[in-house]
Scaffold this motif. Structure first.
Motif, PDB file in Angstrom:
ATOM      1  N   SER A  54       0.610  -1.196  -0.038  1.00  0.00           N
ATOM      2  CA  SER A  54       0.142  -0.127  -0.055  1.00  0.00           C
ATOM      3  C   SER A  54       0.795   1.256   0.019  1.00  0.00           C
ATOM      4  O   SER A  54       0.341   2.205  -0.634  1.00  0.00           O
ATOM      5  CB  SER A  54      -1.026   0.189   1.252  1.00  0.00           C
ATOM      6  OG  SER A  54      -0.273   0.413   2.355  1.00  0.00           O
ATOM      7  N   VAL A  55       2.190   1.293   0.287  1.00  0.00           N
ATOM      8  CA  VAL A  55       2.906   2.405   0.382  1.00  0.00           C
ATOM      9  C   VAL A  55       4.025   2.283  -0.571  1.00  0.00           C
ATOM     10  O   VAL A  55       5.055   3.001  -0.805  1.00  0.00           O
ATOM     11  CB  VAL A  55       3.509   2.696   2.022  1.00  0.00           C
ATOM     12  CG1 VAL A  55       2.457   2.875   2.782  1.00  0.00           C
ATOM     13  CG2 VAL A  55       4.404   1.376   2.235  1.00  0.00           C
ATOM     14  N   GLY A  56       3.812   1.273  -1.660  1.00  0.00           N
ATOM     15  CA  GLY A  56       4.665   1.392  -2.691  1.00  0.00           C
ATOM     16  C   GLY A  56       5.760   0.707  -2.925  1.00  0.00           C
ATOM     17  O   GLY A  56       6.477   0.317  -3.811  1.00  0.00           O
ATOM     18  N   PHE A  57       5.818  -0.513  -2.059  1.00  0.00           N
ATOM     19  CA  PHE A  57       6.864  -1.619  -1.995  1.00  0.00           C
ATOM     20  C   PHE A  57       6.433  -2.646  -2.890  1.00  0.00           C
ATOM     21  O   PHE A  57       5.178  -2.895  -3.034  1.00  0.00           O
ATOM     22  CB  PHE A  57       7.102  -2.133  -0.723  1.00  0.00           C
ATOM     23  CG  PHE A  57       7.846  -1.618   0.422  1.00  0.00           C
ATOM     24  CD1 PHE A  57       9.250  -1.701   0.597  1.00  0.00           C
ATOM     25  CD2 PHE A  57       7.045  -0.541   1.149  1.00  0.00           C
ATOM     26  CE1 PHE A  57       9.697  -0.872   1.496  1.00  0.00           C
ATOM     27  CE2 PHE A  57       7.921   0.293   2.227  1.00  0.00           C
ATOM     28  CZ  PHE A  57       9.194  -0.024   2.114  1.00  0.00           C
ATOM     29  N   THR A  58       7.196  -3.556  -3.441  1.00  0.00           N
ATOM     30  CA  THR A  58       6.946  -4.311  -4.444  1.00  0.00           C
ATOM     31  C   THR A  58       6.673  -5.592  -3.717  1.00  0.00           C
ATOM     32  O   THR A  58       7.044  -5.747  -2.316  1.00  0.00           O
ATOM     33  CB  THR A  58       7.789  -4.714  -5.592  1.00  0.00           C
ATOM     34  OG1 THR A  58       9.070  -4.909  -4.793  1.00  0.00           O
ATOM     35  CG2 THR A  58       8.055  -3.564  -6.369  1.00  0.00           C
TER      36      THR A  58
END
Length: 126
Positions: A54-58
């Protein structure tokens, strides 16, 4: 708990859970009739994965966090490998911010060239 309950409690689709399983992020135990069976630890893993996504990590970024939780740590971010991923991600975000600020300055310069009297909004203004 079965896959539907885990999906409901974690706020994800059963398809996402199957994908996480396929990617080795979670491991389902199988009952005699072949149903997937999960425990509370799996809920914690999925919650950690979703939080990171949700915060941009893969999903690949999430691997050290999952490994950290599986190793018995209270937080997936408490292991050195996870901290390294956090640091790398912050560097990536800082680079993106610099790129966006440069792009903004270029667009602002183009606007003032074609519209000398136009008022430029400051960053953060609507």
């Amino acid at each position: 708990m079965r896959i539907g309950e885990l999906a409901r409690r974690a706020g994800v689709s059963t398809r996402a859970l199957r994908y996480y399983e396929q990617q080795g992020m979670i491991v389902a135990r199988r009952t005699a009739n072949g149903y997937r069976e999960y425990g509370e630890a799996d809920l914690k893993l999925v919650t950690e994965i979703r939080s990171l996504l949700s915060v941009g990590f893969t999903l690949e970024d999430a691997r050290p966090f999952v490994a950290c939780l599986r190793a018995g740590h209270e937080s997936g971010g408490s292991c050195p490998e996870s901290v390294a991923v956090y640091q790398r991600k912050l560097t990536e975000i800082d680079d993106e911010i610099r790129t966006l600020l440069t792009r903004r300055a270029e667009v602002a310069a183009q606007l003032t060239t074609v519209c000398p009297g136009c008022v430029l909004r400051k960053i953060g203004e609507s």
